[in-house]
Motif scaffolding. Structure first.
Motif, mmCIF file in Angstrom:
data_model
loop_
_atom_site.group_PDB
_atom_site.id
_atom_site.type_symbol
_atom_site.label_atom_id
_atom_site.label_comp_id
_atom_site.label_asym_id
_atom_site.label_seq_id
_atom_site.Cartn_x
_atom_site.Cartn_y
_atom_site.Cartn_z
ATOM 1 N N VAL A 165 0.070 3.788 7.024
ATOM 2 C CA VAL A 165 -1.365 3.528 7.007
ATOM 3 C C VAL A 165 -1.496 2.025 7.114
ATOM 4 C CG1 VAL A 165 -3.490 3.801 5.681
ATOM 5 C CG2 VAL A 165 -1.641 5.470 5.447
ATOM 6 N N GLN A 166 -2.141 1.561 8.169
ATOM 7 C CA GLN A 166 -2.186 0.113 8.339
ATOM 8 C C GLN A 166 -3.494 -0.339 8.933
ATOM 9 O OE1 GLN A 166 1.196 -0.860 10.818
ATOM 10 N NE2 GLN A 166 -0.044 -2.061 12.211
ATOM 11 N N GLY A 167 -3.819 -1.573 8.673
ATOM 12 C CA GLY A 167 -5.061 -2.087 9.237
ATOM 13 C C GLY A 167 -5.501 -3.339 8.516
ATOM 14 N N SER A 168 -6.262 -4.161 9.229
ATOM 15 C CA SER A 168 -6.686 -5.440 8.649
ATOM 16 C C SER A 168 -7.634 -5.212 7.475
ATOM 17 C CB SER A 168 -7.363 -6.278 9.716
ATOM 18 O OG SER A 168 -8.387 -5.496 10.307
ATOM 19 N N GLY A 169 -8.325 -4.076 7.483
ATOM 20 C CA GLY A 169 -9.292 -3.790 6.424
ATOM 21 C C GLY A 169 -8.646 -3.518 5.078
ATOM 22 N N MET A 170 -7.306 -3.493 5.055
ATOM 23 C CA MET A 170 -6.647 -3.190 3.772
ATOM 24 C C MET A 170 -6.306 -4.452 3.000
ATOM 25 S SD MET A 170 -4.120 -0.266 5.192
ATOM 26 C CE MET A 170 -3.175 -0.135 3.692
ATOM 27 N N ILE A 171 -6.355 -5.593 3.699
ATOM 28 C CA ILE A 171 -5.900 -6.832 3.062
ATOM 29 C C ILE A 171 -6.896 -7.262 1.989
ATOM 30 C CG2 ILE A 171 -5.317 -9.258 3.459
ATOM 31 C CD1 ILE A 171 -4.512 -8.421 6.311
ATOM 32 N N GLY A 172 -6.387 -7.418 0.793
ATOM 33 C CA GLY A 172 -7.208 -7.920 -0.311
ATOM 34 C C GLY A 172 -8.286 -6.955 -0.775
ATOM 35 N N VAL A 173 -8.264 -5.741 -0.269
ATOM 36 C CA VAL A 173 -9.293 -4.786 -0.699
ATOM 37 C C VAL A 173 -8.726 -3.892 -1.794
ATOM 38 C CG1 VAL A 173 -10.831 -2.932 0.058
ATOM 39 C CG2 VAL A 173 -10.276 -4.804 1.613
ATOM 40 N N ALA A 174 -9.300 -3.998 -2.980
ATOM 41 C CA ALA A 174 -8.799 -3.197 -4.091
ATOM 42 C C ALA A 174 -9.173 -1.739 -3.858
ATOM 43 C CB ALA A 174 -9.400 -3.701 -5.391
ATOM 44 N N GLY A 175 -8.337 -0.854 -4.324
ATOM 45 C CA GLY A 175 -8.719 0.555 -4.315
ATOM 46 C C GLY A 175 -8.248 1.356 -3.113
ATOM 47 N N VAL A 176 -7.695 0.686 -2.088
ATOM 48 C CA VAL A 176 -7.246 1.461 -0.931
ATOM 49 C C VAL A 176 -6.092 2.374 -1.333
ATOM 50 C CG1 VAL A 176 -6.308 1.382 1.413
ATOM 51 C CG2 VAL A 176 -7.961 -0.321 0.682
ATOM 52 N N SER A 177 -5.127 1.794 -2.066
ATOM 53 C CA SER A 177 -3.990 2.652 -2.433
ATOM 54 C C SER A 177 -4.407 3.708 -3.449
ATOM 55 C CB SER A 177 -2.794 1.840 -2.901
ATOM 56 O OG SER A 177 -3.199 0.778 -3.680
ATOM 57 N N ALA A 178 -5.350 3.364 -4.323
ATOM 58 C CA ALA A 178 -5.824 4.380 -5.281
ATOM 59 C C ALA A 178 -6.422 5.556 -4.518
ATOM 60 C CB ALA A 178 -6.863 3.775 -6.211
ATOM 61 N N LYS A 179 -7.196 5.232 -3.513
ATOM 62 C CA LYS A 179 -7.827 6.291 -2.725
ATOM 63 C C LYS A 179 -6.764 7.112 -1.986
ATOM 64 C CE LYS A 179 -11.306 6.909 0.871
ATOM 65 N NZ LYS A 179 -12.292 6.260 1.717
ATOM 66 N N LEU A 180 -5.820 6.362 -1.395
ATOM 67 C CA LEU A 180 -4.763 7.018 -0.614
ATOM 68 C C LEU A 180 -3.962 7.990 -1.483
ATOM 69 C CD1 LEU A 180 -3.002 7.198 1.940
ATOM 70 C CD2 LEU A 180 -1.789 5.178 1.169
ATOM 71 N N PHE A 181 -3.443 7.469 -2.593
ATOM 72 C CA PHE A 181 -2.579 8.332 -3.399
ATOM 73 C C PHE A 181 -3.376 9.365 -4.192
ATOM 74 C CE2 PHE A 181 0.121 4.680 -2.383
ATOM 75 C CZ PHE A 181 1.074 5.387 -1.671
ATOM 76 N N GLY A 182 -4.640 9.015 -4.451
ATOM 77 C CA GLY A 182 -5.530 9.987 -5.114
ATOM 78 C C GLY A 182 -5.695 11.223 -4.245
ATOM 79 N N VAL A 183 -5.951 10.980 -2.974
ATOM 80 C CA VAL A 183 -6.188 12.119 -2.088
ATOM 81 C C VAL A 183 -4.890 12.914 -1.879
ATOM 82 C CG1 VAL A 183 -5.951 10.854 0.101
ATOM 83 C CG2 VAL A 183 -7.304 12.890 0.031
ATOM 84 N N LEU A 184 -3.757 12.212 -1.857
ATOM 85 C CA LEU A 184 -2.487 12.935 -1.722
ATOM 86 C C LEU A 184 -2.257 13.823 -2.946
ATOM 87 C CD1 LEU A 184 -0.165 10.100 -0.308
ATOM 88 C CD2 LEU A 184 -1.164 12.018 0.947
ATOM 89 N N ALA A 185 -2.555 13.266 -4.114
ATOM 90 C CA ALA A 185 -2.378 14.039 -5.353
ATOM 91 C C ALA A 185 -3.298 15.247 -5.355
ATOM 92 C CB ALA A 185 -2.644 13.145 -6.557
#
Ligand SMILES: NC(=O)C1=CN([C@@H]2O[C@H](COP(=O)(O)OP(=O)(O)OC[C@H]3O[C@@H](n4cnc5c(N)ncnc54)[C@H](O)[C@@H]3O)[C@@H](O)[C@H]2O)C=CC1
Ligand SMILES: N[C@@H](CC=O)C(=O)O
Ligand code: NA
Length: 823
Positions: free
Chosen positions: A324-344
């Motif tokens: 999962v990659q993209g410039s919109g991920m830099i310095g944005v809190a919560g992207v990984s929480a959302k990512l792993f939340g949805v996987l869980a």
């Protein structure tokens, strides 16, 4: 108290059950107080699952399968229980089977199989096995008692993988064992693994590793001194022996290491099921029922001091990587929480995660079977971010494997990751992703699946150093030099193994007639016979393809021919991270661009292309030039005698003898090229001076070398080797005249190669006693380098420059230096 647990293979047959009883008897003799947990007979649980499935679909043949299970158990009774006691035991078993049949009839009537019923059906495996073994043990006069774990292990109602109510369970276990201890004879408790029951006494099962779990729960409740897990292998191993033949037993391992290794596929034990024992610091031994004297593996909180920095290497052979990659991920809190939340939320299990500190991308590994689903889920979840270009498309990469290098020893020492990446790099294994937890006991790398075996073996070889590092050799050409090389390797192997920790293994060989490939190695005391009987008709392209297919670590291709066509394969071999060693001068004496390309390819691939014997056979000439160049010296002039053959001829030829005979002698002594015309025409020397000049930094082309012929034209144009010798005979007077003219001046004939001012010239000269080339004997070569740093007096190397032993020895030294480089 000592808990023993026997798995399915340990109770799978009459023979193995005898073994189990012997182990129990042994413990009784040693006066240890024991309790024993059993799995179902090997394969029975799966059969019960299948029977359940058949029952709901209304397939009536399930009774046939039930009969088979029954027969297997009856067979144990018939062989291991005295005849007069059999009737009673058979009736008992029949009773249990009747209960199973009634249950299955119910399932097939209502055509429904709940998880609750599923648990009840599978519980029969452990109940049957334990019942029978209890009867066998008792019939041996050992006081013993069948214990149905459902009476002591209490769980919630999460059927299939029930959660244990430890408070209640611990109380019940202790109460039961207290009571047993007070009973006369204190009978050994023989306990069903895998099963428990709810407070309402419904049967439950404990999930994966269930019987180990039972042993662990009971061991923890009783604060046992030790838990022995008896299985069918000698404990845990440094790697999966099916993939790494050199894997060996791990005598001690920590809980944490065992946990990491098993997560990555080492399946001997399932550590999560041993958690209750770990928590109480109870040591666990993994032992082999079929090899009971083997020490196995001791799993405990701290491992004793180890010989190796790592403990084991494990792998998951097939994974997919989601990026999962993209410039919109830099310095944005919560992207990984959302990512792993949805996987869980979708119950998607993640094997490994890696994010670089740029935060630009996160990648994680998953089971490839779920990859499509994961992509769909993430595409939906991040639809807005994707639409706005904040996240690029979710990319899935397949056909990957993950290798985990595990060990407590890694925590305290530096350089492990360096070694790991270096060995993979030198073997051309591309690393797709890396993860190391902060516990530092596991470094995981994701690689292409086709490199898995090579990577595992190379890593095992490098990390378990007392084991010699293996070099895998492929030899083309079993003529004079090739044969001598094989003999030298054979004679020196023991020394290399013990003193240099290097195991040189010839895994393939070919000559013009036959080729043989044997990835497990060819014995060098009988290679001729094996090549002859097992070899197939030579095809060099096929040989090279096979080498690439095998993809063995630390591979070296040795060309001991003088063939021109073989050279075309060097580049693709180097490209496939296979080093090349050769005395064959063809590759280095063609167009400069080709010479350069091979050098570059080897450099880029981190492998070696070595050819010390191209000039002066085993004399350290190429290495010396390379050393001077590396250190920044500049070459001004080279003067040399580079033909062992011509040196020998001019040191031996006398007036009144036959020049042709002297050439024949040189050939017999192994100094000449396979075709001696190459030597006498000056061709061989031309190649050598060209190679030397190139090594010295001058981009010469073959046509830049001037050869002033030594031979009369008729000799030069002889169409065959016999015709060539005939011409030499005919021209004997010519050679005598050359010699006489030199001798009258008190000089000697020397075939000299010179390089200066970008020009190379080869010519026959006669030199007087003051000349350094005067005092040569036999097949001596001599080379004199004048450089910026060796200007007043040149650097001179002299010694025998041809012959089988010295040449093979130079090739061998190149090969061994690759072994050291790879280490
Ligand atoms: N004799 C010496 O003192 C020195 C020799 N060399 C070089 O060593 C190399 C080998 O020389 P020798 O052993 O004397 O040659 P040889 O003629 O005795 O052996 C050559 C071997 O290569 C095999 N061969 C040739 N073409 C092949 C092909 N296309 N596929 C498979 N096998 C093939 C032949 O069957 C034979 O086994 C030559 O390149 C020579 O220039 C280098 C330095 C010194
Ligand atoms: N034929 C060669 C062997 C070494 O390359 C020689 O005579 O020098
Ligand atoms: Na040399």
């Amino acid at each position: 108290m000592h808990i023993l647990k026997f798995g399915g293979t340990s109770v799978g047959s009459v023979e193995s059950i005898k073994q189990v009883i012997a182990i129990i008897e042994q413990h009784r003799q040693n006066d240890t107080s024991i309790a024993v947990v059993f799995s179902a007979m090997g394969g029975v649980t799966n059969q019960l699952i299948e029977i359940g499935r058949m029952a709901i679909t209304g397939e009536t043949d399930y009774m046939e399968l039930v009969r088979r299970i029954e027969d297997r158990h009856f067979n144990i009774v018939k062989t291991l229980i005295p005849v007069k006691e059999q009737g009673k035991v058979v009736a008992h078993i029949r009773g249990i089977i009747n209960e199973l049949e009634d249950l299955l009839r119910g399932v097939s009537l209502i055509r429904e199989l709940t998880l609750r019923t599923h648990d009840l059906i599978t519980s029969f495996g452990e109940r049957l096995a334990t019942t029978i073994i209890a009867e066998c043990v008792k019939s041996r006069g050992i006081p013993a008692q069948f214990l149905d774990a459902r009476t002591i292990i209490k769980t919630d109602a999460q059927f299939g993988q029930a959660g244990v109510n430890y408070t209640l369970t611990n109380e019940l276990v202790k109460a039961h064992f207290d009571k047993v201890a007070g009973t006369a004879g204190a009978p050994v408790q023989l306990i069903t693994g895998f099963i428990g029951s709810t407070e309402k006494n419904e049967t439950t099962t404990l999930g994966r590793g269930g019987s180990d779990y039972t042993a662990s729960i009971i061991g923890a409740a009783l604060n046992a001194d030790m838990i022995d897990i008896w299985t069918d292998v000698d404990g845990m191993m440094t790697a999966d022996p099916r993939k790494v033949p050199n894997a060996f037993n791990i005598p001690t391992i920590t809980y944490a290491e065992a946990m990491e290794l098993s997560h990555f596929g080492a399946k001997v034990i399932y550590p999560p099921s041993l958690q209750p024992a770990f928590a109480r610091n109870i040591p666990i031994r993994v032992l082999n029922t079929f090899n009971p004297t083997h020490e196995g593996t001791l799993v405990s909180r701290t491992a004793e001091r180890r010989q190796y920095t790592i403990t084991g290497i494990s792998s998951i052979d097939d994974i997919a990587l989601v990026n999962v990659q993209g410039s919109g991920m830099i310095g944005v809190a919560g992207v990984s929480a959302k990512l792993f939340g949805v996987l869980a939320a979708h119950k998607i299990s993640v094997i490994l995660i890696s994010q670089a500190s740029s935060e630009h991308s996160i990648c994680f590994a998953i089971d490839p079977r779920g990859a499509e689903n994961v992509k769909a889920v993430l595409d939906a979840e991040f639809a807005t971010e994707i639409a706005h270009g904040h996240i690029d498309n979710i990319a899935i990469e397949r056909d990957l494997s993950v290798i985990a290098t595990v060990g407590e020893g890694m925590r305290k020492s530096s350089g492990i990751a360096g070694k790991l990446f270096s060995v993979l790099g030198k073997n051309g294994v591309n690393i797709v992703a890396v993860a190391q937890g902060s516990s530092e006991i596991n470094i995981s790398v994701v690689i292409n699946k086709n490199n898995l075996s090579k990577a595992l073996n190379a890593l095992h070889n490098i990390f378990f150093q007392s084991e010699a590092r293996v070099l895998n050799l492929y030899l083309v050409g079993t003529g004079l030099i090739g044969k001598t090389l094989l003999k030298q390797i054979f004679d020196q192997n023991e020394f290399l193994r013990t003193e240099k920790l290097l195991k040189v293994c010839v895994v393939g060989m070919t000559n013009t007639r036959k080729m043989l490939l044997a990835p497990r190695g060819i014995d060098l005391d009988s290679w001729q016979e094996r090549l002859l009987t097992e070899g197939v008709t030579t095809s060099l392209p096929a040989f090279v393809e096979k080498i690439k297919d095998y993809n063995l670590p630390n591979s070296v291709f040795i060309d001991c021919t003088s063939d021109k066509d073989i050279v075309q394969f060097y580049e693709s071999l180097l490209d496939a991270n296979i080093s090349v060693v050769t005395p064959n001068k063809v590759a280095n004496s063609g167009p400069y661009s080709e010479y350069r390309r091979l050098q570059r390819t080897a450099l880029n691939r981190g492998v070696k292309f070595l050819y010390e014997t191209n000039v002066g056979a085993g004399l350290p000439i190429i290495n010396t030039v390379q050393g001077l160049m590396t250190a920044g010296d500049r070459f001004l002039k080279i003067e040399a005698i580079l033909s062992g053959t011509l040196s020998y001829i001019f040191n031996t030829f006398r007036i009144g003898t036959s020049f042709a005979d002297v050439v024949r002698e040189a050939k017999e002594k192994g100094y000449t090229e396979p075709d001696p015309r190459d030597d006498l025409s000056g061709q061989d020397v031309a190649r050598k001076i060209l190679i030397l000049a190139r090594e010295a930094g001058f981009p010469l082309e073959p046509e830049d070398v001037t050869i002033n012929n030594l031979l009369p034209d008729s000799c030069l144009s002889a169409p065959t080797i016999p015709a060539f010798f005939d011409e030499l005979e005919r021209n004997n007077a010519y050679f005598e005249a050359l010699l006489t003219s030199a001798e009258t001046r008190g000089e000697k004939l020397r075939f000299v190669a010179g390089f200066e001012n970008n020009k190379a010239v080869i010519e026959l000269r006669s030199v007087g006693p003051e000349h350094p080339f005067y005092m040569l004997s036999g097949s001596d070569n001599i080379v004199s380098f004048t450089t910026e740093r060796y200007k007043e007096r040149p650097l001179v190397i002299k010694g025998p420059g041809a012959g089988a032993e010295v040449t093979a020895s130079g090739v061998f030294a190149d090969v061994v230096s690759i072994g050291s480089y790879l280490a």
